[in-house]
Design an enzyme around this catalytic site. Structure first.
Site, PDB file in Angstrom:
ATOM      1  CE1 TYR A 119     -35.698 -31.373  17.115  1.00 18.08           C
ATOM      2  CE2 TYR A 119     -36.392 -33.661  17.252  1.00 18.08           C
ATOM      3  CZ  TYR A 119     -35.816 -32.544  17.832  1.00 18.08           C
ATOM      4  OH  TYR A 119     -35.368 -32.601  19.117  1.00 18.08           O
TER       5      TYR A 119
ATOM      6  CG  HIS B  89     -30.432 -28.818  11.324  1.00 19.68           C
ATOM      7  ND1 HIS B  89     -29.368 -28.414  10.541  1.00 19.68           N
ATOM      8  CD2 HIS B  89     -29.863 -29.373  12.430  1.00 19.68           C
ATOM      9  CE1 HIS B  89     -28.227 -28.721  11.148  1.00 19.68           C
ATOM     10  NE2 HIS B  89     -28.503 -29.303  12.293  1.00 19.68           N
TER      11      HIS B  89
ATOM     12  CG  PHE C 115     -31.476 -37.075  17.480  1.00 17.62           C
ATOM     13  CD1 PHE C 115     -32.361 -36.028  17.358  1.00 17.62           C
ATOM     14  CD2 PHE C 115     -31.883 -38.221  18.140  1.00 17.62           C
ATOM     15  CE1 PHE C 115     -33.637 -36.114  17.901  1.00 17.62           C
ATOM     16  CE2 PHE C 115     -33.146 -38.313  18.684  1.00 17.62           C
ATOM     17  CZ  PHE C 115     -34.029 -37.258  18.563  1.00 17.62           C
TER      18      PHE C 115
ATOM     19  CG  ASN D  75     -25.251 -33.273  17.256  1.00 18.86           C
ATOM     20  OD1 ASN D  75     -25.583 -32.592  16.291  1.00 18.86           O
ATOM     21  ND2 ASN D  75     -25.284 -32.814  18.489  1.00 18.86           N
TER      22      ASN D  75
ATOM     23  CG  ASP E 251     -29.097 -27.787   7.326  1.00 15.78           C
ATOM     24  OD1 ASP E 251     -28.833 -29.000   7.479  1.00 15.78           O
ATOM     25  OD2 ASP E 251     -28.833 -26.937   8.195  1.00 15.78           O
TER      26      ASP E 251
ATOM     27  CG  ASN F  53     -22.976 -30.220  15.263  1.00 16.66           C
ATOM     28  OD1 ASN F  53     -21.796 -29.900  15.243  1.00 16.66           O
ATOM     29  ND2 ASN F  53     -23.845 -29.627  16.056  1.00 16.66           N
TER      30      ASN F  53
END
Length: 189
Positions: free
Chosen positions: A14, A19, A64, A66, A91, A112
Site C-alpha cells: 500500500y 490513500h 488499516f 477503516n 487524502d 473511512n
C-alpha cells in the site's frame, strides 16, 4: 503537546497508494524535523519530536484505514489530549492533486479513516487535506484511491510532501492560513 496522525494502510503493497499520502506526510515531517525512533504503540507507529517550541507526537495507525479511530482514540486518552490537540493528515478526493488545505472539523465525505475517528472522538479536529483529485465517477473511486501514484506524479508528490514538512512549524504554531499560503508559494517555484 499535539498529536498529528497520518492516515493510510499498513504494508509495503500500500505504500505508494494515493490513500496512503497521510502516512507519507508524517514520514516526511519526521525526517525533516529529526524526530526520534519509531515505537510500536497505540496499535500503530509513534514518533516523538519538536517543531519549534511545540512537542509533537506523530502517529501512523496500523489498524488499516477503516479502524484508524481505535489507534487515535487510544493515544488521545493515554496523553489526555483534547480534540483541539489533534491534526489528521489524509487524502482528499475533492481537491486537485497536490493541493493542500487545512480545515477545522466537518464531515467525513465518505472517507473511512475520518469516519472511524469521528465515531471514536467526534468530528471537531483539524484536518490537513492532501489533494489526490477525483477519478471522475464514483464507481472508480475505490480502485483509484487504492491505486499507486503514477511515475509522472512522483516529482509533484515529493514537492508537496517537502512543502508540508518544510512549513510544519506554521501548523504547529496554529497558523493554518500561513501554512497553506507558504505551501502554495513553494509549489509555484
Amino acid at each position: 503537546m499535539q498529536l498529528w496522525v497520518g492516515l493510510g494502510n499498513p504494508g509495503p503493497q500500500y505504500s505508494l497508494n494515493r490513500h496512503n499520502v497521510g502516512f507519507m506526510a508524517i514520514d516526511a515531517i519526521a525526517e525533516v524535523h529529526g524526530f526520534g525512533p519509531t515505537q510500536k504503540k497505540f496499535q500503530g507507529w509513534l514518533q516523538e519530536g519538536r517543531i519549534g517550541s511545540e512537542k509533537i507526537l506523530l502517529l501512523k495507525p496500523a489498524t488499516f484505514m477503516n479502524e484508524s479511530g481505535r489507534a487515535v482514540g487510544e493515544a488521545m486518552r493515554f496523553y489526555k489530549l483534547a480534540l483541539a490537540d489533534l491534526t489528521v493528515f489524509h487524502d482528499e478526493l475533492d481537491l486537485a492533486p497536490f493541493k493542500v488545505k487545512v480545515k477545522q472539523g466537518g464531515g467525513h465525505a465518505g472517507h473511512n479513516g475520518l469516519r472511524s475517528i469521528d465515531q471514536h472522538l467526534g468530528p471537531d479536529f483539524r484536518r490537513v487535506r492532501l489533494g489526490i483529485g477525483h477519478p471522475g465517477h464514483k464507481d472508480r473511486v475505490h480502485g483509484y484511491v487504492l491505486g499507486n501514484y503514477a511515475k509522472a506524479d512522483m516529482d509533484p508528490l515529493a514537492d508537496m510532501l517537502g512543502a508540508v514538512a518544510g512549513e510544519a512549524d506554521r501548523l504547529a504554531a496554529g497558523d493554518d492560513v500561513r501554512f497553506m499560503n507558504d505551501i502554495a508559494l513553494r509549489q509555484q517555484d
